[in-house]
Design an enzyme around this catalytic site. Structure first.
Site, PDB file in Angstrom:
ATOM      1  N   ILE A   1       0.819  -1.221   0.000  1.00 13.71           N
ATOM      2  CA  ILE A   1       0.000   0.000   0.000  1.00 13.71           C
ATOM      3  C   ILE A   1       0.851   1.268   0.000  1.00 13.71           C
ATOM      4  O   ILE A   1       0.338   2.364  -0.237  1.00 13.71           O
ATOM      5  CB  ILE A   1      -0.986   0.036   1.191  1.00 13.71           C
ATOM      6  CG1 ILE A   1      -0.252   0.034   2.539  1.00 13.71           C
ATOM      7  CG2 ILE A   1      -1.977  -1.106   1.091  1.00 13.71           C
ATOM      8  CD1 ILE A   1      -1.164   0.266   3.736  1.00 13.71           C
TER       9      ILE A   1
ATOM     10  N   TYR B   1       4.843   5.739  16.883  1.00  9.62           N
ATOM     11  CA  TYR B   1       3.665   5.016  16.396  1.00  9.62           C
ATOM     12  C   TYR B   1       2.452   5.941  16.337  1.00  9.62           C
ATOM     13  O   TYR B   1       1.768   6.029  15.311  1.00  9.62           O
ATOM     14  CB  TYR B   1       3.378   3.816  17.305  1.00  9.62           C
ATOM     15  CG  TYR B   1       2.015   3.201  17.092  1.00  9.62           C
ATOM     16  CD1 TYR B   1       1.730   2.498  15.926  1.00  9.62           C
ATOM     17  CD2 TYR B   1       1.015   3.317  18.060  1.00  9.62           C
ATOM     18  CE1 TYR B   1       0.475   1.935  15.728  1.00  9.62           C
ATOM     19  CE2 TYR B   1      -0.234   2.755  17.873  1.00  9.62           C
ATOM     20  CZ  TYR B   1      -0.506   2.064  16.700  1.00  9.62           C
ATOM     21  OH  TYR B   1      -1.748   1.516  16.499  1.00  9.62           O
TER      22      TYR B   1
ATOM     23  N   TYR C   1       1.525  -0.643  10.876  1.00  9.41           N
ATOM     24  CA  TYR C   1       2.731  -0.971  11.623  1.00  9.41           C
ATOM     25  C   TYR C   1       2.368  -0.726  13.085  1.00  9.41           C
ATOM     26  O   TYR C   1       2.125   0.416  13.492  1.00  9.41           O
ATOM     27  CB  TYR C   1       3.888  -0.068  11.193  1.00  9.41           C
ATOM     28  CG  TYR C   1       5.194  -0.380  11.891  1.00  9.41           C
ATOM     29  CD1 TYR C   1       6.230  -1.014  11.212  1.00  9.41           C
ATOM     30  CD2 TYR C   1       5.409  -0.038  13.223  1.00  9.41           C
ATOM     31  CE1 TYR C   1       7.434  -1.306  11.842  1.00  9.41           C
ATOM     32  CE2 TYR C   1       6.602  -0.327  13.868  1.00  9.41           C
ATOM     33  CZ  TYR C   1       7.611  -0.956  13.179  1.00  9.41           C
ATOM     34  OH  TYR C   1       8.791  -1.253  13.812  1.00  9.41           O
TER      35      TYR C   1
END
Length: 288
Positions: free
Chosen positions: A36, A124, A60
């Protein structure tokens, strides 16, 4: 309805496949089959498959590793969703993208609304926020679902980790000052299906568990259920509550990441009954 699902091997992707309607058509893609982060690959895939909707469950999610692998985390969590949004908008395809409670810093004392300011405190969370912004910018009709503390019978998660640790340790120290709402991936999948079945307006929605808990109390609930189910080899350890400052991790975690669900509840979608789901999950988990 024809749906393209990314991240098929993850917790949400696996649960989504389990409950997917038999009279719909599902196209599944893992990272090997569809990168992607490659816009041309995304466009080619969607041009050929012509889905009515895209569910992006690819992400992730290794919070601590992301501190060192920030470029990879950014590509998967921000560039990937951006590419999907660009192509979804081009072909007028409904896009549902999954995000996280970690876009917030955890300094609030009451549940976070969709409109509250974000302030991620780890890589993140930052990359997931970038993904949100990219999706909204490139496809205003897209839906972003923020969720939290996801667990299931699939993959690696807190439930499986606790049960596995109990096979080797008779004492565990678990953080008690981080509060959130555990969320069963199967319930997220069900919420997504309900959204797909209705003409839901684009924007950000919060979806999580229906009860607030600390990691420590979540752990106690896990072993309480495991004990009642009399799981082979599982013996309840002594569980000690500790503070975040007593347990060192590479990435910072928000102390409070409870999400307000008023907006999604207005669509007649209730939060995840995580205690009920926990019984199902623990009965299904196979420990190695």
């Amino acid at each position: 309805m024809k749906v393209l699902l990314t991240g098929v091997k993850g917790q949400l992707g696996s649960c989504f496949q389990d409950i997917f309607p038999h009279d719909w058509s599902l196209i599944t893609k893992d990272s090997q089959e569809l990168d992607i982060t490659d816009l041309s690959a995304v466009e080619a895939c969607i041009a050929i498959s012509k889905p009515d909707a895209i569910v992006n469950a690819a992400a992730y999610t290794a919070v601590d590793k992301a501190e060192d692998e920030d470029e990879l985390a950014y590509k998967v969590n921000a560039i990937g969703p951006q590419n999907l949004a660009i192509v979804a908008n081009k072909y007028s395809i409904k896009l549902i993208h999954i995000s996280t409670d970690y876009v917030f810093d955890g300094t609030k004392k009451t549940p976070y609304f969709e409109t509250d300011l974000t302030n991620p405190i780890n890589v993140y969370g930052k990359t997931k926020r970038e993904g949100e912004l990219a999706v909204i910018q490139h496809d205003p009709s897209a839906i972003v679902i923020r969720t939290s503390w996801v667990f299931s019978e699939y993959g690696n998660n807190f439930v499986k980790t606790m049960l596995t640790l109990s096979l080797k340790h008779n004492k565990l120290s678990i953080i008690d000052d981080q509060l959130g709402c555990p969320t069963y991936a199967g319930d997220i999948a069900n919420a997504i299906l309900k959204i797909l079945m209705n003409n839901i307006r684009g924007g950000i929605y919060h979806y999580c568990g229906d009860q607030i808990v600390s990691w420590f109390n979540f752990c106690l609930e896990i072993f309480s259920i495991a004990e009642k189910l009399n799981l082979t080899g599982i013996k309840k350890p002594i569980v000690k509550p500790i503070l975040t400052c007593q347990y060192s991790t590479k990435a910072k975690r928000p102390l409070y990441s409870v999400l307000n669900m008023d907006k999604i509840r207005s669509l007649n979608i209730e939060g995840s009954d995580w205690k009920k789901a926990l019984v199902h999950v623990i009965s299904k988990i196979k420990l190695e």
